[in-house]
Design a protein around this motif. Structure first.
Motif, PDB file in Angstrom:
ATOM      1  N   ARG A  88       8.975  -0.475   6.535  1.00  9.63           N
ATOM      2  CA  ARG A  88       8.964   0.949   6.923  1.00  9.63           C
ATOM      3  C   ARG A  88       9.643   1.819   5.861  1.00  9.63           C
ATOM      4  O   ARG A  88      10.110   2.927   6.154  1.00  9.63           O
ATOM      5  CB  ARG A  88       9.658   1.132   8.279  1.00  9.63           C
ATOM      6  CG  ARG A  88       8.873   0.508   9.422  1.00  9.63           C
ATOM      7  CD  ARG A  88       9.509   0.825  10.766  1.00  9.63           C
ATOM      8  NE  ARG A  88       8.899   0.042  11.829  1.00  9.63           N
ATOM      9  CZ  ARG A  88       9.488  -0.224  12.988  1.00  9.63           C
ATOM     10  NH1 ARG A  88      10.712   0.240  13.241  1.00  9.63           N
ATOM     11  NH2 ARG A  88       8.864  -0.953  13.894  1.00  9.63           N
ATOM     12  N   SER A  89       9.762   1.290   4.649  1.00 14.65           N
ATOM     13  CA  SER A  89      10.279   2.061   3.504  1.00 14.65           C
ATOM     14  C   SER A  89      11.722   2.511   3.698  1.00 14.65           C
ATOM     15  O   SER A  89      12.105   3.588   3.262  1.00 14.65           O
ATOM     16  CB  SER A  89       9.389   3.292   3.223  1.00 14.65           C
ATOM     17  OG  SER A  89       8.082   2.877   2.884  1.00 14.65           O
TER      18      SER A  89
ATOM     19  N   LYS B 211       7.204  -3.528  -0.774  1.00 16.88           N
ATOM     20  CA  LYS B 211       7.899  -2.241  -0.796  1.00 16.88           C
ATOM     21  C   LYS B 211       9.094  -2.308  -1.752  1.00 16.88           C
ATOM     22  O   LYS B 211       9.381  -1.334  -2.458  1.00 16.88           O
ATOM     23  CB  LYS B 211       8.365  -1.866   0.615  1.00 16.88           C
ATOM     24  CG  LYS B 211       7.257  -1.298   1.481  1.00 16.88           C
ATOM     25  CD  LYS B 211       6.771   0.052   0.950  1.00 16.88           C
ATOM     26  CE  LYS B 211       5.642   0.649   1.754  1.00 16.88           C
ATOM     27  NZ  LYS B 211       4.937   1.721   1.004  1.00 16.88           N
TER      28      LYS B 211
ATOM     29  N   TRP C 251      14.145  -3.494   0.535  1.00 20.16           N
ATOM     30  CA  TRP C 251      13.527  -2.473   1.403  1.00 20.16           C
ATOM     31  C   TRP C 251      12.689  -3.113   2.507  1.00 20.16           C
ATOM     32  O   TRP C 251      12.197  -4.233   2.374  1.00 20.16           O
ATOM     33  CB  TRP C 251      12.619  -1.562   0.567  1.00 20.16           C
ATOM     34  CG  TRP C 251      13.310  -0.733  -0.467  1.00 20.16           C
ATOM     35  CD1 TRP C 251      13.845  -1.172  -1.648  1.00 20.16           C
ATOM     36  CD2 TRP C 251      13.563   0.688  -0.428  1.00 20.16           C
ATOM     37  NE1 TRP C 251      14.397  -0.116  -2.349  1.00 20.16           N
ATOM     38  CE2 TRP C 251      14.225   1.042  -1.617  1.00 20.16           C
ATOM     39  CE3 TRP C 251      13.269   1.687   0.502  1.00 20.16           C
ATOM     40  CZ2 TRP C 251      14.611   2.357  -1.908  1.00 20.16           C
ATOM     41  CZ3 TRP C 251      13.645   2.994   0.221  1.00 20.16           C
ATOM     42  CH2 TRP C 251      14.313   3.324  -0.975  1.00 20.16           C
TER      43      TRP C 251
ATOM     44  N   GLU D 219       5.932   7.584   2.929  1.00 20.25           N
ATOM     45  CA  GLU D 219       7.264   7.507   2.308  1.00 20.25           C
ATOM     46  C   GLU D 219       7.156   7.297   0.799  1.00 20.25           C
ATOM     47  O   GLU D 219       8.051   7.691   0.050  1.00 20.25           O
ATOM     48  CB  GLU D 219       8.086   6.369   2.915  1.00 20.25           C
ATOM     49  CG  GLU D 219       8.368   6.524   4.394  1.00 20.25           C
ATOM     50  CD  GLU D 219       7.224   6.083   5.283  1.00 20.25           C
ATOM     51  OE1 GLU D 219       6.237   5.517   4.754  1.00 20.25           O
ATOM     52  OE2 GLU D 219       7.292   6.324   6.502  1.00 20.25           O
ATOM     53  N   THR D 220       6.083   6.629   0.327  1.00 16.48           N
ATOM     54  CA  THR D 220       5.898   6.430  -1.111  1.00 16.48           C
ATOM     55  C   THR D 220       5.915   7.768  -1.826  1.00 16.48           C
ATOM     56  O   THR D 220       6.509   7.912  -2.900  1.00 16.48           O
ATOM     57  CB  THR D 220       4.545   5.745  -1.395  1.00 16.48           C
ATOM     58  OG1 THR D 220       4.451   4.573  -0.596  1.00 16.48           O
ATOM     59  CG2 THR D 220       4.396   5.373  -2.859  1.00 16.48           C
TER      60      THR D 220
ATOM     61  N   ILE E 267       9.490   9.203  -1.822  1.00 17.12           N
ATOM     62  CA  ILE E 267      10.490   8.467  -2.605  1.00 17.12           C
ATOM     63  C   ILE E 267      10.097   8.388  -4.080  1.00 17.12           C
ATOM     64  O   ILE E 267      10.923   8.567  -4.971  1.00 17.12           O
ATOM     65  CB  ILE E 267      10.701   7.053  -2.002  1.00 17.12           C
ATOM     66  CG1 ILE E 267      11.313   7.174  -0.592  1.00 17.12           C
ATOM     67  CG2 ILE E 267      11.583   6.174  -2.902  1.00 17.12           C
ATOM     68  CD1 ILE E 267      11.313   5.895   0.222  1.00 17.12           C
ATOM     69  N   MET E 268       8.824   8.140  -4.358  1.00  9.74           N
ATOM     70  CA  MET E 268       8.395   7.912  -5.742  1.00  9.74           C
ATOM     71  C   MET E 268       7.849   9.186  -6.406  1.00  9.74           C
ATOM     72  O   MET E 268       7.844   9.293  -7.625  1.00  9.74           O
ATOM     73  CB  MET E 268       7.306   6.827  -5.807  1.00  9.74           C
ATOM     74  CG  MET E 268       7.667   5.511  -5.155  1.00  9.74           C
ATOM     75  SD  MET E 268       9.008   4.636  -6.007  1.00  9.74           S
ATOM     76  CE  MET E 268       8.147   3.977  -7.433  1.00  9.74           C
TER      77      MET E 268
ATOM     78  N   ASP F 107       7.988  -2.207  -5.381  1.00  8.68           N
ATOM     79  CA  ASP F 107       7.445  -0.877  -5.657  1.00  8.68           C
ATOM     80  C   ASP F 107       8.586   0.124  -5.884  1.00  8.68           C
ATOM     81  O   ASP F 107       8.650   0.783  -6.930  1.00  8.68           O
ATOM     82  CB  ASP F 107       6.580  -0.440  -4.469  1.00  8.68           C
ATOM     83  CG  ASP F 107       5.713   0.779  -4.772  1.00  8.68           C
ATOM     84  OD1 ASP F 107       5.710   1.232  -5.931  1.00  8.68           O
ATOM     85  OD2 ASP F 107       5.041   1.277  -3.855  1.00  8.68           O
ATOM     86  N   PHE F 108       9.507   0.205  -4.939  1.00  6.38           N
ATOM     87  CA  PHE F 108      10.553   1.234  -5.033  1.00  6.38           C
ATOM     88  C   PHE F 108      11.555   0.915  -6.148  1.00  6.38           C
ATOM     89  O   PHE F 108      12.117   1.834  -6.758  1.00  6.38           O
ATOM     90  CB  PHE F 108      11.283   1.384  -3.701  1.00  6.38           C
ATOM     91  CG  PHE F 108      10.431   1.988  -2.620  1.00  6.38           C
ATOM     92  CD1 PHE F 108       9.573   3.032  -2.898  1.00  6.38           C
ATOM     93  CD2 PHE F 108      10.496   1.525  -1.318  1.00  6.38           C
ATOM     94  CE1 PHE F 108       8.779   3.602  -1.906  1.00  6.38           C
ATOM     95  CE2 PHE F 108       9.716   2.081  -0.315  1.00  6.38           C
ATOM     96  CZ  PHE F 108       8.851   3.117  -0.612  1.00  6.38           C
TER      97      PHE F 108
ATOM     98  N   PRO G 238       0.835  -1.207   0.000  1.00  3.81           N
ATOM     99  CA  PRO G 238       0.000   0.000   0.000  1.00  3.81           C
ATOM    100  C   PRO G 238       0.871   1.259   0.000  1.00  3.81           C
ATOM    101  O   PRO G 238       1.907   1.296   0.656  1.00  3.81           O
ATOM    102  CB  PRO G 238      -0.779  -0.104   1.318  1.00  3.81           C
ATOM    103  CG  PRO G 238      -0.743  -1.536   1.701  1.00  3.81           C
ATOM    104  CD  PRO G 238       0.549  -2.081   1.147  1.00  3.81           C
ATOM    105  N   CYS G 239       0.436   2.277  -0.708  1.00  2.00           N
ATOM    106  CA  CYS G 239       1.159   3.547  -0.689  1.00  2.00           C
ATOM    107  C   CYS G 239       1.192   4.073   0.744  1.00  2.00           C
ATOM    108  O   CYS G 239       0.237   3.929   1.505  1.00  2.00           O
ATOM    109  CB  CYS G 239       0.516   4.562  -1.635  1.00  2.00           C
ATOM    110  SG  CYS G 239      -1.191   5.010  -1.253  1.00  2.00           S
ATOM    111  N   SER G 240       2.342   4.635   1.122  1.00  2.00           N
ATOM    112  CA  SER G 240       2.559   5.140   2.475  1.00  2.00           C
ATOM    113  C   SER G 240       3.101   6.556   2.360  1.00  2.00           C
ATOM    114  O   SER G 240       3.464   6.994   1.264  1.00  2.00           O
ATOM    115  CB  SER G 240       3.552   4.236   3.205  1.00  2.00           C
ATOM    116  OG  SER G 240       4.793   4.222   2.524  1.00  2.00           O
TER     117      SER G 240
END
Lengths: 206, 206
Positions: free
Chosen positions: B73-74, B53, B70, A98-99, A102-103, B56-57, A94-96
């Motif tokens: 907690r990102s 995560k 990752w 930090e997403t 960072i993104m 995603d990243f 899930p997007c957080s």
């Protein structure tokens, strides 16, 4: 009796319980919106939805009608009865907050699915670290032969829906996604309703 | 001083700690063997490796040299410095006793990566439900355009290795895989060694 339609406002979430055999219908009312869903065994929250187990047992990256969502204890949590859009994601967390840093290179506050799931699951005693990778309904993550991933706008049209039947008593967290990339920059609500299994129709009278 | 070579016997596992900047090298000594790796923040085990995560990243299903692993907690847990084979999996959960029942139709006892990870992580207070989807070193999971997954024998040859640098203090769980499909039916050991970061070389003398 027609089941009550529930509305998850844009960039927000909800949590609720299901009894075994209850059917959950999640609707994209306007099209091109994503809903992140997490599942917990209602009697023991240490058992939860597992992307790794589901992809392994279903032998597919793309879960749709006929597939099951499995737990970290290798048990079926939900069976997908119908899926009018047919594209969901089970790869990305899930997007957080930090997403967005960072993104999206976005600083400051931003609503997120992780935050919204946590807000609604916290009253049940679920910590933010306990929220697993979600089944991302309607999310359109494309991959090429080299494994390169890209998040495209959903292919879902207004009224598309997915119907899932609980295979055990469940605690469910559900969102209307907050991430620009997931829904093509359009923040929209998500609708859902619950059909109570016949053996439980009288439970509210008890 | 040459670092000590550690041997994980076939169908077994190990757990150990790394300091930030330490380098872990995981070797397939005979070829075609898989090693499941899980990571926890050594100071707070609620922070752990996250497939969702990482994919995603890194925007890729196939993580290799130059990519990072990752946490939920990102935060970066490990950076991949070298990868002589170049094919790893981050989709499938560690094989468990249920894997062999459901996927192999095998009843009765069977060693599993989940069981071996738990055995070695339990002394640190990690419960079996707390073990996440592992980074499956050397594992060869192929996918087609429809998302169909197939587990093929690894492409790794004897002596292939991956080098990863810790980005925080870590607790690591590592296996020599127990699943027939993952290693083409050949159960083999995994070797590993740790290069201690310069700033910690004297720590054993303290």
């Amino acid at each position: 009796m027609k089941p009550l339609l529930n509305i998850i406002e844009k960039q927000s979430g909800a949590a609720f319980t299901l009894k075994k055999n209850d059917i959950l219908t999640v609707i994209d009312p306007m099209g091109k919106q994503v809903s992140d869903m997490v599942l917990f065994n209602a009697d023991d929250y240490k058992e939860k939805i597992s992307s790794g187990k589901s992809l392994d047992f279903e032998e597919n990256l793309l879960l749709t009608k006929g597939h099951n969502l499995w737990s970290n204890r290798s048990r079926k949590m939900m069976h997908i009865l119908e899926d009018t859009n047919g594209r969901n994601d089970f790869l990305l967390a899930p997007c957080s907050p930090e997403t967005f840093k960072i993104m999206y290179n976005h600083n400051g506050e931003h609503p997120s699915c992780l935050g919204n799931l946590h807000q609604h699951l916290q009253p049940y005693g679920i910590g933010i670290d306990d929220i697993p990778t979600a089944f991302n309904i309607f999310m359109n993550v494309q991959f090429n032969n080299d494994g390169k991933l890209s998040v495209l706008p959903p292919t879902s049209k207004a009224g598309d829906y997915i119907r899932l039947q609980a295979q055990m008593d469940l605690l469910v967290g559900l969102t209307a996604c907050s991430a620009e990339d997931s829904n093509g920059g359009t923040f929209k609500p998500i609708h859902y309703y619950i059909e109570t299994a016949p053996e439980y129709t009288n439970r509210k009278l008890l």
